[in-house]
Design a protein around this motif. Structure first.
Motif, PDB file in Angstrom:
ATOM      1  N   ILE A  16       0.844  -1.203   0.000  1.00 44.59           N
ATOM      2  CA  ILE A  16       0.000   0.000   0.000  1.00 44.59           C
ATOM      3  C   ILE A  16       0.874   1.246   0.000  1.00 44.59           C
ATOM      4  O   ILE A  16       0.636   2.184  -0.766  1.00 44.59           O
ATOM      5  N   ALA A  17       1.891   1.248   0.847  1.00 51.37           N
ATOM      6  CA  ALA A  17       2.812   2.389   0.904  1.00 51.37           C
ATOM      7  C   ALA A  17       3.489   2.604  -0.439  1.00 51.37           C
ATOM      8  O   ALA A  17       3.665   3.754  -0.881  1.00 51.37           O
ATOM      9  N   ASP A  18       3.869   1.535  -1.123  1.00 52.50           N
ATOM     10  CA  ASP A  18       4.504   1.651  -2.437  1.00 52.50           C
ATOM     11  C   ASP A  18       3.548   2.212  -3.479  1.00 52.50           C
ATOM     12  O   ASP A  18       3.940   3.055  -4.297  1.00 52.50           O
ATOM     13  N   ILE A  19       2.307   1.746  -3.465  1.00 54.61           N
ATOM     14  CA  ILE A  19       1.314   2.268  -4.410  1.00 54.61           C
ATOM     15  C   ILE A  19       1.140   3.764  -4.199  1.00 54.61           C
ATOM     16  O   ILE A  19       1.197   4.559  -5.143  1.00 54.61           O
ATOM     17  N   TYR A  20       0.949   4.163  -2.953  1.00 57.94           N
ATOM     18  CA  TYR A  20       0.731   5.577  -2.663  1.00 57.94           C
ATOM     19  C   TYR A  20       1.962   6.412  -3.009  1.00 57.94           C
ATOM     20  O   TYR A  20       1.840   7.523  -3.540  1.00 57.94           O
ATOM     21  N   ALA A  21       3.151   5.877  -2.731  1.00 61.17           N
ATOM     22  CA  ALA A  21       4.390   6.609  -3.021  1.00 61.17           C
ATOM     23  C   ALA A  21       4.482   6.974  -4.500  1.00 61.17           C
ATOM     24  O   ALA A  21       4.974   8.056  -4.849  1.00 61.17           O
ATOM     25  N   HIS A  22       4.016   6.091  -5.360  1.00 68.42           N
ATOM     26  CA  HIS A  22       4.022   6.406  -6.794  1.00 68.42           C
ATOM     27  C   HIS A  22       3.209   7.675  -7.069  1.00 68.42           C
ATOM     28  O   HIS A  22       3.655   8.568  -7.795  1.00 68.42           O
ATOM     29  N   TYR A  23       2.016   7.759  -6.499  1.00 70.81           N
ATOM     30  CA  TYR A  23       1.145   8.908  -6.749  1.00 70.81           C
ATOM     31  C   TYR A  23       1.686  10.182  -6.105  1.00 70.81           C
ATOM     32  O   TYR A  23       1.552  11.271  -6.669  1.00 70.81           O
ATOM     33  N   VAL A  24       2.312  10.037  -4.938  1.00 71.49           N
ATOM     34  CA  VAL A  24       2.926  11.197  -4.278  1.00 71.49           C
ATOM     35  C   VAL A  24       4.042  11.758  -5.149  1.00 71.49           C
ATOM     36  O   VAL A  24       4.142  12.966  -5.364  1.00 71.49           O
ATOM     37  N   THR A  25       4.878  10.879  -5.656  1.00 66.67           N
ATOM     38  CA  THR A  25       6.077  11.282  -6.378  1.00 66.67           C
ATOM     39  C   THR A  25       5.802  11.750  -7.801  1.00 66.67           C
ATOM     40  O   THR A  25       6.407  12.712  -8.263  1.00 66.67           O
ATOM     41  N   ASP A  33       3.594  15.593  -0.512  1.00 72.56           N
ATOM     42  CA  ASP A  33       4.759  15.776  -1.381  1.00 72.56           C
ATOM     43  C   ASP A  33       5.920  14.847  -1.042  1.00 72.56           C
ATOM     44  O   ASP A  33       6.928  14.840  -1.737  1.00 72.56           O
ATOM     45  N   THR A  34       5.766  14.069   0.015  1.00 74.52           N
ATOM     46  CA  THR A  34       6.747  13.026   0.322  1.00 74.52           C
ATOM     47  C   THR A  34       5.978  11.756   0.673  1.00 74.52           C
ATOM     48  O   THR A  34       4.914  11.820   1.310  1.00 74.52           O
ATOM     49  N   PRO A  35       6.488  10.597   0.249  1.00 77.77           N
ATOM     50  CA  PRO A  35       5.798   9.342   0.576  1.00 77.77           C
ATOM     51  C   PRO A  35       5.659   9.162   2.083  1.00 77.77           C
ATOM     52  O   PRO A  35       6.513   9.609   2.870  1.00 77.77           O
ATOM     53  N   LEU A  36       4.576   8.523   2.492  1.00 81.20           N
ATOM     54  CA  LEU A  36       4.331   8.301   3.912  1.00 81.20           C
ATOM     55  C   LEU A  36       5.120   7.086   4.398  1.00 81.20           C
ATOM     56  O   LEU A  36       5.148   6.051   3.727  1.00 81.20           O
ATOM     57  N   PRO A  37       5.733   7.194   5.577  1.00 79.05           N
ATOM     58  CA  PRO A  37       6.473   6.046   6.110  1.00 79.05           C
ATOM     59  C   PRO A  37       5.518   4.933   6.539  1.00 79.05           C
ATOM     60  O   PRO A  37       4.337   5.168   6.811  1.00 79.05           O
TER      61      PRO A  37
END
Length: 165
Positions: A16-25, A33-37
């Motif tokens: 889930i964190a990886d999926i969201y990180a794509h959209y953040v980045t 503006d930064t992926p969530l830990p």
């Protein structure tokens, strides 16, 4: 294409964190503006569980390919029956018809959790995909906020949609 939809577990959180990180980045879909830990995702899962609000995942071949969650719309007590939806698919899984069953499952689960209204806050990404998905699932236009976000060197509007549960 079909996916199995079920409640999220702690084991799902790295995907889930990886999926969201794509959209953040790479997008303006989210205003983060930064992926969530991972610790933030663990806390979110715990908080939603305590509130009995849904946090769902979509799986295909034992791989998390998307997620959806309903969070409190606002912190004041009078809003306790109104939730905001968030839905994200892994980029390689967009456009395959998986968003609708995931959003429909979230709508059902949020209603079962005693939510009465669901709000979608959709960033103007330049494509109508998210808006079309929500409209197809019974949301209606509730408003437009202009130039409320700034990301990737552009001003972004947000569209508000609403659905009774």
């Amino acid at each position: 294409m079909t996916a199995h939809i079920r409640p999220a577990t702690p084991q799902d959180l790295p995907a889930i964190a990886d999926i969201y990180a794509h959209y953040v980045t790479h997008t303006v879909t989210t205003f983060d503006d930064t992926p969530l830990p991972l610790t933030t995702w663990r806390q979110r899962l715990d908080d939603l569980s305590a509130l009995q609000l849904p946090f769902l995942t979509a799986h295909h071949a034992n791989e998390v390919i998307g997620y959806a969650l309903a969070t409190p719309w606002r912190p004041k007590p009078a809003y306790c029956h109104t939730v905001e939806d968030s839905i994200y698919l892994a980029p390689e899984w967009t456009g395959k018809g998986l968003g609708r069953p995931l959003l429909e499952a979230l709508i059902t689960a949020a209603g079962e959790a005693n939510a009465k209204q669901m709000i979608a806050v959709i960033a103007d990404t330049g494509t109508p995909t998210s808006t079309a998905l929500h409209l197809a699932c019974g949301f209606t236009h509730a408003g437009l906020l202009t130039n409320v976000g700034h990301k990737h060197n552009r001003w972004i509007d947000t569209l508000l949609l609403q659905r009774s549960l």
